[in-house]
Structures are given as structure tokens and as C-alpha cells.
Design an enzyme around this catalytic site. Sequence first.
Site, PDB file in Angstrom:
ATOM      1  CG  HIS A  99      -1.928   0.960   1.385  1.00 24.08           C
ATOM      2  ND1 HIS A  99      -1.692   2.267   1.753  1.00 24.08           N
ATOM      3  CD2 HIS A  99      -3.268   0.853   1.198  1.00 24.08           C
ATOM      4  CE1 HIS A  99      -2.837   2.917   1.787  1.00 24.08           C
ATOM      5  NE2 HIS A  99      -3.811   2.091   1.452  1.00 24.08           N
ATOM      6  CG  ASP A 105       0.387  -2.474   6.359  1.00 25.11           C
ATOM      7  OD1 ASP A 105      -0.469  -2.519   7.273  1.00 25.11           O
ATOM      8  OD2 ASP A 105       0.187  -1.910   5.268  1.00 25.11           O
ATOM      9  CD  GLN A 107      -4.756  -4.325   4.079  1.00 25.21           C
ATOM     10  OE1 GLN A 107      -5.068  -3.187   4.371  1.00 25.21           O
ATOM     11  NE2 GLN A 107      -3.503  -4.662   3.824  1.00 25.21           N
ATOM     12  CE  LYS A 120      -7.825  -0.897   5.129  1.00 31.12           C
ATOM     13  NZ  LYS A 120      -6.842  -1.298   4.106  1.00 31.12           N
ATOM     14  CB  CYS A 152      -3.585   3.359  -1.574  1.00 29.32           C
ATOM     15  SG  CYS A 152      -4.835   4.585  -1.235  1.00 29.32           S
TER      16      CYS A 152
END
Lengths: 371, 127
Positions: A84, A162, A165, A188, A328
Site C-alpha cells: 500500500h 503492515d 488487512q 478495518k 493506493c
Amino acid sequence: MIEAVDSYYRHSNANVHRGVYGLAQEATDLFEGARERIAAFAGGETDTTIFTRNATEAINLVAYAWGRSAVGPDDAVLITHMEHHSNIVPWQILCQERGARLRYLSVTEDGRLSLDELDAALSDGRVKLVAVAHVSNVLGTINPVAEIVARARAAGAATLVDGSQAVPQMPVDVGAIDADFYVWTGHKALGPTGIGVLHGRRALLESMPPFLGGGDMIASVGFESSTWNDLPWKFEAGTSPIAEAVGLGAAIDYLSAIGMDAVRAHERELTAYALDRLEEVEGVRAFGPVDPDGRGGVVSLELAGIHPHDLAEICDREHVCIRAGHHCAQPLMREMGVPATARASFHVYNTHDDVDRLIAALQTAREVFAL
Amino acid sequence: MDALYRDYILDHYKNPRNFGELDPHDREWLDHNPLCGDELGVHLVVDEDGTISDLRFHGQGCAISQASASIASEELIGRKIDEIGELSADWLIDLLGIEISPTRRKCALLSLKVMRGAATGDASWPE
């Protein structure tokens, strides 16, 4: 979640870590109680779990407070083509500032990373940091982050994962993954906007200078200089996102009650069903790993002859909300050779019926475009 | 009949007029739609008296942005380059003849933005 935020503002609203009155203590207990549960939910420790505004700010915190001293000229930061923008741009800025090189791992045709390519990239010993998504927001790929972290560490590189998600849709144990930094975002994970989380390795967090200066992050302030507060507050300058932390605490309580194994099973099932049914639609190409075991609950696709924007517009008329655009992740779009994709994503509130509606909306789009 | 994706819009999308590149050309401009990253460029050939004698758009985009460029191109060839800066967003949207929602406004106006950039150097969105 909404009730928890509402209740905080109505009944427990005060700033934290300061007042001696009862309400201030109540707010502090709610805020720090949320931190404890949020840390435990992701397998982290309470005092190395830092609240930020979002995952982007957590990555920037690391890029500035750790990166500025740890990355120098001739060093390299290694990221991947499936990141991202939030896990690209802070490293571009750092590398430009420090005269370091930004390197990328490529993505295979079926949307995965190659560990052999990782080893090759690490072999010259210049890589100071490997930063990688746990789950791709475009492809859905679940990356083998524990393995990536182990290989990076063996080569002397620090790691940032990261998990924006990952944490919302599968069981995550940041202690077992053992990255130096693991970040995720509240919105999220069914939480409010305006709150993100950084889990950091204690020794690194202790040795790093602060990111932002101000109230709450100090032990004492003199005229010329100050000393820093303990972890995690050293990295939480100013009034914290208190309501947002309380809200995120309620959100992860909700997810915990469902059980993250059950959440993951639901995501896998819907993704497998969607991939299966998409084959019925002429001209559809789905991106990412073919095996639903290797991917999270997101399906990016293109439909020949219809731009993703137009697809999203027609789906919207059928009350199916899909994202259209570059997500993104413009470098990944270039790698995939498409300007944009349409993306359907699922969570606990979605059903097989929603997938059926998506398929019907795609068929409607083909009719509108006379394909 | 779809209110947005009318037959002539889809025709311009599938068979865009004046698409490609012009070499040599006198003016060029390239820009993108920040919403989706779609790129649109334009090449212009301008006569000595300031008339746009030829024009090609190039790039990729949604049906609205591509049809907009195609439809606009037919109106722009033969105009004086000094007039381009005066063309408003309403001029182009009226020309398209469809209702443009706020979320698709930039798709519709990208071609005029690129055209104004080539003619005047003004990189702002048409109003």
C-alpha cells in the site's frame, strides 16, 4: 463499538493520565484497559503497544524515530511491489533524506512473493529494513511473514509488517511473527477511524528518540531539554484518541466473541465462493492467488471492455458497493499491467447472497455495455 | 436505454475519435484523474493563425472520460487556441448530454483540463 464510544463521551469523558478527580481516573482506566485487551488480541504486550492515528502514522513513526538513525548512505530499505502507498512513501522519503536505496521484491503472476528473491536481495548485507504487508489489500495474498522476518533477521535487517488487512480477518500473534514493528489500523477491524496500533520490539522502542514532542510523552520538562516518559506513552504525544481506543477495544471484544478462527473461516468460504462464481461471468479476470487458503477476503478483478469505474457505478445502482481504482497501490497496478481494478471485499456481515448480488451486478454491467 | 451509458457515449468509448499521437506536434499536455490514476494526454497541431488544425488524445480511462475526450475532440479541432481557456465545465457537460454525478465529474472534465493545460498552461480543474 458505537455504544462504547457514545458511553465514553456521555459518562466517562475526561482527559487521561492527568486529573486527580474520579472521572479522569475512570477515563484512564477505560483507555488503558482498551490497550491491554487490544494488545492481547493481537498477541502483543501492553507497554509496547502504541496508539497512533492510523497504520500510516505508525509506519511514519518508525520511519522517522527509528529510520533516521538506523538507515544511512549505502544502506537499503527493502519493500515489495504489493505494498500500500502507506508502506512505500514513508520509505521513499527516508531513503531520499538519508541517501539510501529503496529496493522492491517483485510479485509473481499469481500474486505471491518469492522467498528466493528475498534471500538474494538480503545477500549483500546492505538491507537495514524489510517492510512488507501481512495481507495484500489488492491481491488478498497472505504473505509468510514469520518466515520473511526470520530470514531478514538472519541477514541483519530489521522488519516491519503492515497487518492492516490481517488483524481484522484472521488470528494474528505478533509475538510469534516476531517482527521488530507490526502495525495495523482500527477502522478495518470494525473500530472507529482515527486510531492505529504499533507493536514494537521493546529494546528498539526504548532506544529510539520520540516521534512527536508534547504533553504526555515527557517525564519532566526543563527550559532547555526534557526527559521522556516510559513506554508506551513516550510515543503518544498530546491528548490521545481516547474515545477511539475505547471504541476499538469494543470492536475487538466483538471480534473475539465471534472468534478469529470463525472470522477467518467465514472470509475463506466467501472468497472461495466468489472466485468460483466469478468464473461464470464472461470476460472476468480475478487477480491474486488461486487457492483460497492463501488469501484473505478480498477479490480484485477486471471485466474486459468495462473500466473499473464504470463497473463500480453500475454495481452501486444494484446496491453492491465495490472499490474501483488503484487501491493506493499504483506500483502494483503497473506491475499487473492494469490502470485500475474493481475490488470486492468481505467481512463478517457479508453472506453468500451478497456474492450472488455481485455476480448479478457484473452481468448487468455487461448488458449495459452491450457486451 | 441507460441514462448515463447512452448509445452514443458507449460508441465514443468503444470507437474513440481522434485518439492516438501526433508527431510532430506543437503543444502537448499530460494529466491524470487522482481518483483512479487514469492518465490522459493530448497532442495539438496549431496553424500560424492560431487555429487548432489537428488534435489527438491518448491514454486510458473509464467510459465517461474516454467518451468525453472523443466528443470534445470533434468540437475542438478548428477552434482558435486562444478560445480554449474560456471553455467552462458546463460547456463540456452540456456537450456530453448526460447527468454527471459529483463522483464522476472529474472523469468527465479530465479531457478539458488536459486541453486547457496544452493551450494555456493552466493545470487547474475547469469550473
